[in-house]
Design an enzyme around this catalytic site. Sequence first.
Site, PDB file in Angstrom:
ATOM      1  N   GLU A   1       0.800  -1.219   0.000  1.00  0.00           N
ATOM      2  CA  GLU A   1       0.000   0.000   0.000  1.00  0.00           C
ATOM      3  C   GLU A   1       0.841   1.281   0.000  1.00  0.00           C
ATOM      4  O   GLU A   1       0.794   2.069   0.963  1.00  0.00           O
ATOM      5  CB  GLU A   1      -0.969   0.002   1.195  1.00  0.00           C
ATOM      6  CG  GLU A   1      -1.897  -1.199   1.213  1.00  0.00           C
ATOM      7  CD  GLU A   1      -2.956  -1.153   2.308  1.00  0.00           C
ATOM      8  OE1 GLU A   1      -2.923  -0.226   3.130  1.00  0.00           O
ATOM      9  OE2 GLU A   1      -3.827  -2.043   2.316  1.00  0.00           O
TER      10      GLU A   1
ATOM     11  N   GLU B   1      -5.580  -8.507   0.432  1.00  0.00           N
ATOM     12  CA  GLU B   1      -6.270  -8.157   1.680  1.00  0.00           C
ATOM     13  C   GLU B   1      -7.723  -7.825   1.378  1.00  0.00           C
ATOM     14  O   GLU B   1      -8.007  -7.069   0.445  1.00  0.00           O
ATOM     15  CB  GLU B   1      -5.687  -6.897   2.350  1.00  0.00           C
ATOM     16  CG  GLU B   1      -4.416  -7.091   3.085  1.00  0.00           C
ATOM     17  CD  GLU B   1      -3.924  -5.793   3.743  1.00  0.00           C
ATOM     18  OE1 GLU B   1      -4.743  -4.932   4.127  1.00  0.00           O
ATOM     19  OE2 GLU B   1      -2.698  -5.659   3.850  1.00  0.00           O
TER      20      GLU B   1
HETATM   21  O1  IFM Z   1      -4.596  -3.250   8.936  1.00  0.00           O
HETATM   22  C1  IFM Z   1      -4.464  -2.684   7.674  1.00  0.00           C
HETATM   23  C2  IFM Z   1      -3.285  -3.267   6.926  1.00  0.00           C
HETATM   24  O2  IFM Z   1      -2.089  -3.120   7.621  1.00  0.00           O
HETATM   25  C3  IFM Z   1      -3.125  -2.587   5.595  1.00  0.00           C
HETATM   26  N1  IFM Z   1      -4.361  -2.617   4.869  1.00  0.00           N
HETATM   27  C4  IFM Z   1      -5.546  -2.189   5.529  1.00  0.00           C
HETATM   28  C5  IFM Z   1      -5.700  -2.917   6.844  1.00  0.00           C
HETATM   29  C6  IFM Z   1      -6.972  -2.459   7.555  1.00  0.00           C
HETATM   30  O3  IFM Z   1      -6.934  -1.103   7.784  1.00  0.00           O
END
Ligand code: IFM
Length: 466
Positions: free
Chosen positions: A188, A372
């Site tokens: 990210e 994710e």
């Molecule tokens: O917890 C985070 C993760 O570290 C990165 N992506 C989003 C998740 C939820 O906010």
Amino acid sequence: MNQAAVSVIPPVSAALETEFSPPTDSVLWKKDFLLGVATAAYQIEGAVHEDGRLPSIWDTFSATPGKVLAGDTGEFACDHYHRWEEDVETIAALNVDGYRLSIAWPRVMDEHGQPNAVGIAFYKNLLQRLKQKGLKTFVTLYHWDLPQHLEDRGGWLNRETAYRFADYADLMSRELSGLVDAWATLNEPWCSAFHGYGGGHHAPGRADVRYATQAMHHLLLGHGLALVHLRRNDPGAQVGLVANVGRGTTTGSSAADKRAAELFELQHNNWIFDPLFKKSYPEALWSLWPGAKPLILEGDMDIIGAPMDFLGINYYFRTNVVSDGGHGYLEVDLEGVERTQMGWEVYPQGLYDLLVGFHHEYANLPPVYITENGTASDDVVVDGKVADPRRISFLNRHLAAVDAAVKAGVDIRGYFIWSLLDNFEWAFGYERRFGIIHVDYATQKRTWKQSAFLVRDFLARRNAQP
Ligand code: IFM
């Protein structure tokens, strides 16, 4: 992007809250569609002062009053550094195919770039055990925990940091070669650059859009430089990057409102994907953020745009915007929509729209993993059990979106639930619970939530097929 949406999501129903039974034609039943769980180092490991680990920007940021809810820090987190063997048993017992984790840069390298053998041994042992269990390993090199000594020299605003990141990737891929199925350079970069340097909500807490764009350029440069080492040192592994993507739509009807929604996605998605897949930044960024064009040296865009084997997509919610009357957009919360404990709108359709949109927009898009997706809820243990119906419903509907995108022609190879464990949710500390396994932070007791049992049972059924 912003194409008109074709609705693909099953309506909310009680069955979706208590069962995990994808339709028989769903890609989820295919054994080569990877289903996994994900975590990140700073969010679960704890042990921040042990075995020569150096301070990271998140140690500094979370120790600064007012930066993290309730003053929480990652000092102990889920104590995974000491409990990793128990946690690997849990992952294996879930029947999942893979585990996505990240390496803490400050644990494995000292200030002079020399290896920290104890820190490296931790990851070697962990990865070896995961492989013994037959799990695919997806390793992210940078999930936000920059060594503080590099931030002290300017962090991602300093071009040198990109080269130090490449050194780190070189070391890790030499040390861990053969144990990693897929390397992701960055997690990210939008959050690292925008929240870390543009808005100040994340470490290191700097706040100027010009910093954000320069930090992004150096992050992406570091990514490109690292790819060369990863490919050379670990030729059997796939290499890629993980991006969080945002769906922007508008309730406004004017052309300016529609353009606002496009601009939202442009700064969220194309800011990263255009350099990676077109070797240029979108020009419209510089009217959205006047004066924020970063310093780009000759050859940088070719380094950044080197081919990748996969793209990781993290998706959570949609944002509604309207025109700000000028060159930008304003966020306007929608009323009456379903929201998570984070306050984020539950909008699985957005995942489908984005996946199909990227597939059409980028001819050279590599195979995709959803690295994710998941939700936070205020889960409590009652008589040894944790009911999490809203998570089960969330997962069912987002997996339906993924399946629909596969059917629409997008090459998606797998999906990781965020997260294995409740953990340190950055500026929100420990209040927000994303895990399919509940963690009691006072005792470190892990308790399976109902979603975890359903995932386990579904995968047992899937694996029992001929
Ligand atoms: O917890 C985070 C993760 O570290 C990165 N992506 C989003 C998740 C939820 O906010």
